[in-house]
Design a protein around this motif. Structure first.
Motif, mmCIF file in Angstrom:
data_model
loop_
_atom_site.group_PDB
_atom_site.id
_atom_site.type_symbol
_atom_site.label_atom_id
_atom_site.label_comp_id
_atom_site.label_asym_id
_atom_site.label_seq_id
_atom_site.Cartn_x
_atom_site.Cartn_y
_atom_site.Cartn_z
ATOM 1 N N ARG A 70 5.867 -33.583 22.369
ATOM 2 C CA ARG A 70 6.259 -34.485 21.291
ATOM 3 C C ARG A 70 5.021 -34.901 20.520
ATOM 4 O O ARG A 70 3.942 -35.045 21.092
ATOM 5 C CB ARG A 70 7.009 -35.703 21.829
ATOM 6 C CG ARG A 70 6.218 -36.611 22.740
ATOM 7 C CD ARG A 70 7.131 -37.577 23.499
ATOM 8 N NE ARG A 70 7.907 -38.417 22.601
ATOM 9 C CZ ARG A 70 9.005 -39.079 22.972
ATOM 10 N NH1 ARG A 70 9.456 -38.985 24.211
ATOM 11 N NH2 ARG A 70 9.653 -39.836 22.098
ATOM 12 N N ASP A 71 5.204 -35.090 19.232
ATOM 13 C CA ASP A 71 4.160 -35.608 18.358
ATOM 14 C C ASP A 71 4.734 -36.869 17.727
ATOM 15 O O ASP A 71 5.477 -36.796 16.747
ATOM 16 C CB ASP A 71 3.789 -34.563 17.304
ATOM 17 C CG ASP A 71 2.602 -34.987 16.443
ATOM 18 O OD1 ASP A 71 2.370 -36.206 16.299
ATOM 19 O OD2 ASP A 71 1.926 -34.105 15.904
ATOM 20 N N ASN A 72 4.394 -37.995 18.311
ATOM 21 C CA ASN A 72 4.975 -39.251 17.838
ATOM 22 C C ASN A 72 4.541 -39.566 16.408
ATOM 23 O O ASN A 72 5.299 -40.187 15.656
ATOM 24 C CB ASN A 72 4.611 -40.395 18.776
ATOM 25 C CG ASN A 72 5.330 -40.288 20.120
ATOM 26 O OD1 ASN A 72 6.415 -39.709 20.218
ATOM 27 N ND2 ASN A 72 4.722 -40.835 21.155
ATOM 28 N N ALA A 73 3.356 -39.125 16.039
ATOM 29 C CA ALA A 73 2.884 -39.381 14.672
ATOM 30 C C ALA A 73 3.738 -38.634 13.648
ATOM 31 O O ALA A 73 3.957 -39.120 12.537
ATOM 32 C CB ALA A 73 1.423 -38.980 14.539
ATOM 33 N N LYS A 74 4.221 -37.455 14.036
ATOM 34 C CA LYS A 74 5.076 -36.664 13.145
ATOM 35 C C LYS A 74 6.544 -36.911 13.420
ATOM 36 O O LYS A 74 7.407 -36.302 12.766
ATOM 37 C CB LYS A 74 4.769 -35.172 13.298
ATOM 38 C CG LYS A 74 3.378 -34.786 12.836
ATOM 39 C CD LYS A 74 3.174 -33.283 12.933
ATOM 40 C CE LYS A 74 1.800 -32.888 12.411
ATOM 41 N NZ LYS A 74 1.570 -31.422 12.485
ATOM 42 N N ASN A 75 6.825 -37.747 14.414
ATOM 43 C CA ASN A 75 8.217 -38.046 14.767
ATOM 44 C C ASN A 75 8.998 -36.778 15.075
ATOM 45 O O ASN A 75 10.151 -36.611 14.642
ATOM 46 C CB ASN A 75 8.902 -38.829 13.648
ATOM 47 C CG ASN A 75 9.637 -40.050 14.164
ATOM 48 O OD1 ASN A 75 9.327 -40.577 15.227
ATOM 49 N ND2 ASN A 75 10.613 -40.502 13.408
ATOM 50 N N THR A 76 8.367 -35.901 15.831
ATOM 51 C CA THR A 76 8.939 -34.585 16.091
ATOM 52 C C THR A 76 8.764 -34.213 17.563
ATOM 53 O O THR A 76 7.736 -34.532 18.167
ATOM 54 C CB THR A 76 8.287 -33.519 15.205
ATOM 55 O OG1 THR A 76 8.480 -33.875 13.837
ATOM 56 C CG2 THR A 76 8.898 -32.150 15.440
ATOM 57 N N VAL A 77 9.773 -33.554 18.098
ATOM 58 C CA VAL A 77 9.726 -33.010 19.451
ATOM 59 C C VAL A 77 9.840 -31.491 19.338
ATOM 60 O O VAL A 77 10.569 -30.987 18.473
ATOM 61 C CB VAL A 77 10.864 -33.575 20.311
ATOM 62 C CG1 VAL A 77 10.904 -32.920 21.679
ATOM 63 C CG2 VAL A 77 10.700 -35.080 20.457
ATOM 64 N N TYR A 78 9.146 -30.796 20.219
ATOM 65 C CA TYR A 78 9.114 -29.341 20.172
ATOM 66 C C TYR A 78 9.589 -28.752 21.498
ATOM 67 O O TYR A 78 9.502 -29.389 22.553
ATOM 68 C CB TYR A 78 7.692 -28.854 19.904
ATOM 69 C CG TYR A 78 7.087 -29.405 18.645
ATOM 70 C CD1 TYR A 78 6.230 -30.513 18.681
ATOM 71 C CD2 TYR A 78 7.360 -28.831 17.402
ATOM 72 C CE1 TYR A 78 5.669 -31.036 17.524
ATOM 73 C CE2 TYR A 78 6.809 -29.342 16.245
ATOM 74 C CZ TYR A 78 5.964 -30.446 16.307
ATOM 75 O OH TYR A 78 5.418 -30.949 15.155
ATOM 76 N N LEU A 79 10.056 -27.526 21.427
ATOM 77 C CA LEU A 79 10.334 -26.742 22.621
ATOM 78 C C LEU A 79 9.737 -25.366 22.396
ATOM 79 O O LEU A 79 10.259 -24.579 21.603
ATOM 80 C CB LEU A 79 11.834 -26.640 22.904
ATOM 81 C CG LEU A 79 12.190 -25.954 24.220
ATOM 82 C CD1 LEU A 79 11.751 -26.817 25.405
ATOM 83 C CD2 LEU A 79 13.694 -25.668 24.307
ATOM 84 N N GLU A 80 8.634 -25.121 23.070
ATOM 85 C CA GLU A 80 7.985 -23.807 23.003
ATOM 86 C C GLU A 80 8.627 -22.934 24.072
ATOM 87 O O GLU A 80 8.639 -23.292 25.257
ATOM 88 C CB GLU A 80 6.491 -23.965 23.278
ATOM 89 C CG GLU A 80 5.702 -22.681 23.161
ATOM 90 C CD GLU A 80 5.458 -22.267 21.719
ATOM 91 O OE1 GLU A 80 5.307 -23.172 20.870
ATOM 92 O OE2 GLU A 80 5.422 -21.052 21.455
ATOM 93 N N MET A 81 9.170 -21.806 23.653
ATOM 94 C CA MET A 81 9.893 -20.925 24.568
ATOM 95 C C MET A 81 9.196 -19.577 24.609
ATOM 96 O O MET A 81 9.095 -18.894 23.580
ATOM 97 C CB MET A 81 11.348 -20.756 24.107
ATOM 98 C CG MET A 81 12.077 -22.079 23.920
ATOM 99 S SD MET A 81 13.819 -21.876 23.521
ATOM 100 C CE MET A 81 13.693 -21.098 21.921
ATOM 101 N N ASN A 82 8.707 -19.211 25.780
ATOM 102 C CA ASN A 82 8.011 -17.939 25.973
ATOM 103 C C ASN A 82 8.760 -17.073 26.965
ATOM 104 O O ASN A 82 9.580 -17.564 27.752
ATOM 105 C CB ASN A 82 6.589 -18.205 26.474
ATOM 106 C CG ASN A 82 5.763 -18.981 25.479
ATOM 107 O OD1 ASN A 82 5.729 -18.660 24.287
ATOM 108 N ND2 ASN A 82 5.060 -20.004 25.952
ATOM 109 N N ASN A 83 8.461 -15.788 26.936
ATOM 110 C CA ASN A 83 9.098 -14.833 27.850
ATOM 111 C C ASN A 83 10.617 -15.011 27.837
ATOM 112 O O ASN A 83 11.252 -15.124 28.902
ATOM 113 C CB ASN A 83 8.537 -14.992 29.262
ATOM 114 C CG ASN A 83 8.950 -13.875 30.186
ATOM 115 O OD1 ASN A 83 9.325 -12.788 29.741
ATOM 116 N ND2 ASN A 83 8.905 -14.137 31.486
ATOM 117 N N LEU A 84 11.164 -15.038 26.657
ATOM 118 C CA LEU A 84 12.597 -15.275 26.522
ATOM 119 C C LEU A 84 13.413 -14.141 27.134
ATOM 120 O O LEU A 84 13.003 -12.965 27.114
ATOM 121 C CB LEU A 84 12.969 -15.455 25.050
ATOM 122 C CG LEU A 84 12.617 -16.836 24.486
ATOM 123 C CD1 LEU A 84 12.535 -16.796 22.974
ATOM 124 C CD2 LEU A 84 13.632 -17.868 24.944
#
Length: 121
Positions: A70-84
């Protein structure tokens, strides 16, 4: 709070994608954030959670391959997905909770609209 999920798409097995969940209306820092997914014909299930302080939880099926941040400054949460894998094919939803550290979906007050991830073999 309004949540907007994005970043889904079609990827080959072994590939990577990064999903984003942008919030508006309120700061995300006060919420527990989570990603859920729903595969075709299946129930929606939890994928990963992140506490406001940065602690994380992952379901066994994605542990070691997915990373929630999460980047609280950007008000954004991420999900990095590898080896799908083809089994990761689903609509992915972000959600916010003020209730507590839980994977129980009814505890999540706010939901994004979902973004489709398709993994081809």
């Amino acid at each position: 709070v309004q949540l907007q999920a994005s970043g889904g798409g079609l990827v080959q097995a072994g590939g990577s994608l990064r999903l984003s969940c942008a919030a508006s209306g309120r700061t995300l820092s006060m919420y527990i954030m989570a990603w859920f997914r729903q595969a075709p014909g299946k129930e929606r299930e939890s994928v990963a959670l992140i506490w406001s302080g940065g602690s994380t939880y992952y379901e066994d099926s994605v542990k070691g391959r997915f990373t929630i941040s999460r980047d609280n400054a950007k008000n954004t949460v991420y999900l990095e997905m590898n080896n799908l894998k083809p089994g990761d094919t689903a609509v992915y939803y972000c959600a916010a909770s003020t209730v507590g550290w839980t994977t129980i979906q009814s505890s999540y007050n706010y939901w994004g609209q979902g973004t489709l991830v398709t993994v081809s073999s």
